[in-house]
Design an enzyme around this catalytic site. Structure first.
Site, PDB file in Angstrom:
ATOM      1  N   LYS A 145      29.916 -52.032  19.833  1.00 30.18           N
ATOM      2  CA  LYS A 145      29.035 -51.055  19.180  1.00 30.18           C
ATOM      3  C   LYS A 145      29.834 -49.821  18.793  1.00 30.18           C
ATOM      4  O   LYS A 145      30.657 -49.336  19.578  1.00 30.18           O
ATOM      5  CB  LYS A 145      27.882 -50.691  20.118  1.00 30.18           C
ATOM      6  CG  LYS A 145      26.771 -49.900  19.459  1.00 30.18           C
ATOM      7  CD  LYS A 145      25.633 -49.626  20.445  1.00 30.18           C
ATOM      8  CE  LYS A 145      24.498 -48.851  19.793  1.00 30.18           C
ATOM      9  NZ  LYS A 145      23.437 -48.500  20.763  1.00 30.18           N
TER      10      LYS A 145
ATOM     11  N   SER B 224      18.787 -49.288  18.845  1.00 31.62           N
ATOM     12  CA  SER B 224      19.814 -48.927  17.892  1.00 31.62           C
ATOM     13  C   SER B 224      20.929 -49.969  17.766  1.00 31.62           C
ATOM     14  O   SER B 224      21.649 -49.971  16.779  1.00 31.62           O
ATOM     15  CB  SER B 224      20.438 -47.595  18.302  1.00 31.62           C
ATOM     16  OG  SER B 224      21.097 -47.721  19.551  1.00 31.62           O
TER      17      SER B 224
ATOM     18  N   SER C 182      17.830 -49.664  23.539  1.00 28.66           N
ATOM     19  CA  SER C 182      18.711 -50.043  22.424  1.00 28.66           C
ATOM     20  C   SER C 182      19.556 -51.294  22.644  1.00 28.66           C
ATOM     21  O   SER C 182      20.176 -51.789  21.704  1.00 28.66           O
ATOM     22  CB  SER C 182      19.636 -48.876  22.076  1.00 28.66           C
ATOM     23  OG  SER C 182      18.915 -47.869  21.414  1.00 28.66           O
TER      24      SER C 182
END
Lengths: 502, 114
Positions: free
Chosen positions: A85, A160, A184
């Site tokens: 990420k 996210s 997330s």
């Protein structure tokens, strides 16, 4: 002897690849090349990645293959590709956090997670897309365009960490790393039919994790199977003196727990406040079905009430913006990232305001202003102070529940993946996606989302959330692996095999 | 679908009591160093009012005697060994800086005109 591995390289899970690499059936270069080829083939449509470094990934793979050939003893994840990420720093590799304000910035240091990945000889393929600074539940708030859900390209992959989850579901990588401040990791896992774990707060170092809300942020593993998540969890977690909130205690044996996969005699609590009205019919149906499976496996399932969970969303949207507005003050256009309006006459304050106006997207601005409001004198006690008290009550609800049961369960999300664009300018509707995942972040304990089936009305994946006490991460893996195996036996194949071909 | 307040009608509209005016939005934006456009100011006034209405539900909880939680794992006085460690590489830091002069960050003027 029969080969460990059959079929397409990109569809293998990490534990199978690990065995095949160790047995010399395949090389890391072959596996890495297969993932890179897959990325070039499908990522124009999926957009899971913001950055891919093929040369660096192949160089790492080559080095690992050579060391393996030379007889060096390597860890279980050595040579296995991973999607990282874009909120975690990696020295010299662009790290944008999905924001234009950090476009082109290359961090001068590695996050602890990246150090640990390097030490475990994991091959980092690149950086995955995300809602800007991890604020969102759809990855539509990325400054670089949305990621699409491999199950239906018209739909969101969650957020996210939508990029990390989509990379797994699109078979671009067997492993990924996410961060979870209010859901997330778990919500994207749920809507993409993958596995995601938010470890106990303090289990994984936050050093080099660009902060959203420091008292809530926690990085964790994302994978296509529970065992793969456990293997990655083992590599990521552990004490780090560079993070003052890091837990100085042994990491629970999550790999053994995933192997154990036995829920006989366990007490499982259904959280009354997380389910029923407001949850999509197909989500409830799959959840009820999974509860039966757990009962058939020998667990005792009882209903448990956590009355203050009803206030978790409100408390979260006071605490998170307050912490975020402080954390994001560092983006001032002076030391790194974007600087706008520096025309030689504008003052530093004017340049800061222009930089932040230009560099931040709509959701980030909304939350910064909301946090600034909640922390204003005159409102502080009523909003931020009261939210912190509610946080205590939510922790107490968990403590009382865990006096009665070993783990708690709920649907991970109230609905399956929604259409891109549907909620992008409706913050309150967007925030509701995390209604079931937020209580765990507030209390700091741990949770996993595991795929359980497809909703009958739309054919999209549904996830079940397992919650355990702080430092009880092994319980997540025990229950998750048992459920995963039982559903696989019933279905005859893994749910992820049903992703339409891209 | 789901609602912010259980048992009541789903509500995602601005229909409550909180009213954050355009002037307040401008003030908040200034405090947060955001140079908003007119259009944004208008848009955020409505949205922030609606969000504040929703989060205000926390005030329904009787919590006068409840201690606040700022952090999920209570820890105090966390120390590490007092040993020298290398700092960041200057060339790397310079490469990431928006403006650099004489081995320092170059910043816009910090004092007013007067």
């Amino acid at each position: 002897m029969a080969p460990v591995m059959e079929g397409d390289l990109i569809r293998q899970d990490a534990s199978t690849l690990s065995a095949a690499l160790a047995a010399g059936e395949v090389t890391s270069q072959e596996v890495t090349q297969a993932c890179l080829d897959r990325i070039s083939q499908v990522d124009n449509d999926v957009h899971a990645f913001l950055y891919v470094d093929s040369d660096a990934a192949m160089a790492t793979a080559r080095d690992i293959d050579q060391r393996r050939a030379a007889g060096e003893e390597l860890g279980p994840l050595a040579g296995i590709p991973l999607a990282l990420k874009d909120v975690l720093t990696m020295r010299g590799v662009p790290t944008t956090c999905g924001s234009r304000i950090l476009e082109g910035w290359r961090p001068p240091y590695d996050s602890t997670i990246v150090e640990r990945l390097r030490a475990a000889d994991v091959v980092v393929l690149g950086k995955t897309n995300m809602d800007e600074f991890a604020m969102g539940s759809s990855t539509e708030h990325s400054g670089y365009g949305p990621t699409r859900n491999p199950w239906d390209l018209e739909r969101i992959p969650g957020g996210s960490g939508g990029g990390s989850a989509a990379a797994l579901a699109a078979f671009e990588a067997p492993l990924a790393i996410g961060t979870d401040t209010g859901g997330s990791i778990r919500q994207p896992a749920s809507v993409t039919g993958t596995v995601g774990v938010k470890p106990t707060y303090g289990a994984v170092s936050r050093y080099g994790l660009v902060a959203l809300a420091s008292s809530l942020d926690q990085a964790g593993p994302c994978a296509r199977t529970v065992m793969d998540a456990a293997m990655l969890h083992e590599v990521m977690a552990g004490y780090d003196p560079r993070d003052s909130t890091s837990i100085n205690a042994p990491v629970p044996d999550v790999v053994a727990a995933a192997r154990n996969a036995d829920v006989r005699g366990m007490r499982i609590g259904l959280v009354r406040e997380l389910g029923g009205e407001g949850y999509q019919a197909g989500v409830r149906e799959q959840f009820d079905n999974a509860v039966h499976v757990l009962t058939d496996l020998g667990a005792e399932v009882v209903e448990v009430s956590c009355p203050h969970f009803d206030y978790a969303l409100g408390a979260y949207y006071l605490i998170l913006p307050s912490e975020a507005s402080s954390n994001l003050a560092r983006f001032d256009g002076m030391r790194y990232g974007l600087r706008a309006g520096d025309d030689g006459s504008a003052s530093v304050e004017e340049v800061m305001a222009r930089t932040r106006e230009e560099g931040f997207g709509a959701e980030v601005k909304r939350r910064i202003m909301l946090g600034t409001y909640a922390l204003s004198s005159g409102y502080y006690d009523a909003y931020y102070g009261q939210a912190q008290k509610v946080r205590t009550l939510i922790s107490r609800d968990f403590a009382e529940a865990f006096d009665q049961v070993d783990v708690l369960i709920s649907p991970t999300t109230p609905t399956t993946a929604f259409k891109i664009g549907e909620k992008v300018d409706d913050p309150l509707a967007m925030y509701l996606n995390d209604i079931a995942t937020i209580p765990v972040n507030l209390a700091g304990n741990c949770a996993m989302s595991v795929p359980i089936g497809l909703a009958s009305e739309d054919g999209l994946p549904v996830g079940l959330q397992i919650m355990a006490p702080a430092q009880g991460d092994d319980r997540l893996y025990r229950v998750g692996a048992a459920l995963e195996q039982a559903l696989l036996d019933k279905r005859g194949h893994a749910l992820i095999e049903e992703v339409p071909s891209l | 679908m789901c609602s912010w307040s259980r048992g009541s009608k789903p509500s995602c509209k601005d229909e409550g009591m909180a009213n954050i005016t355009r002037e307040q939005v401008q003030h908040l934006a200034h405090l947060a160093r955001l140079e908003l456009t007119e259009e944004e100011t208008e848009h955020y006034a409505g949205q922030l009012s609606a969000i504040v209405d929703a989060v205000e539900r926390v005030s329904e909880v009787a919590a006068d005697d409840i201690p606040p939680t700022s952090h999920p794992v209570p820890m105090t006085n966390v120390f590490r060994e007092d040993v020298a460690r290398p700092g960041l590489d200057r060339a790397d830091v310079q490469a990431g800086a928006p403006s650099w002069e004489d081995d320092r960050f170059r910043v816009p003027r910090i004092l007013g005109e007067e």
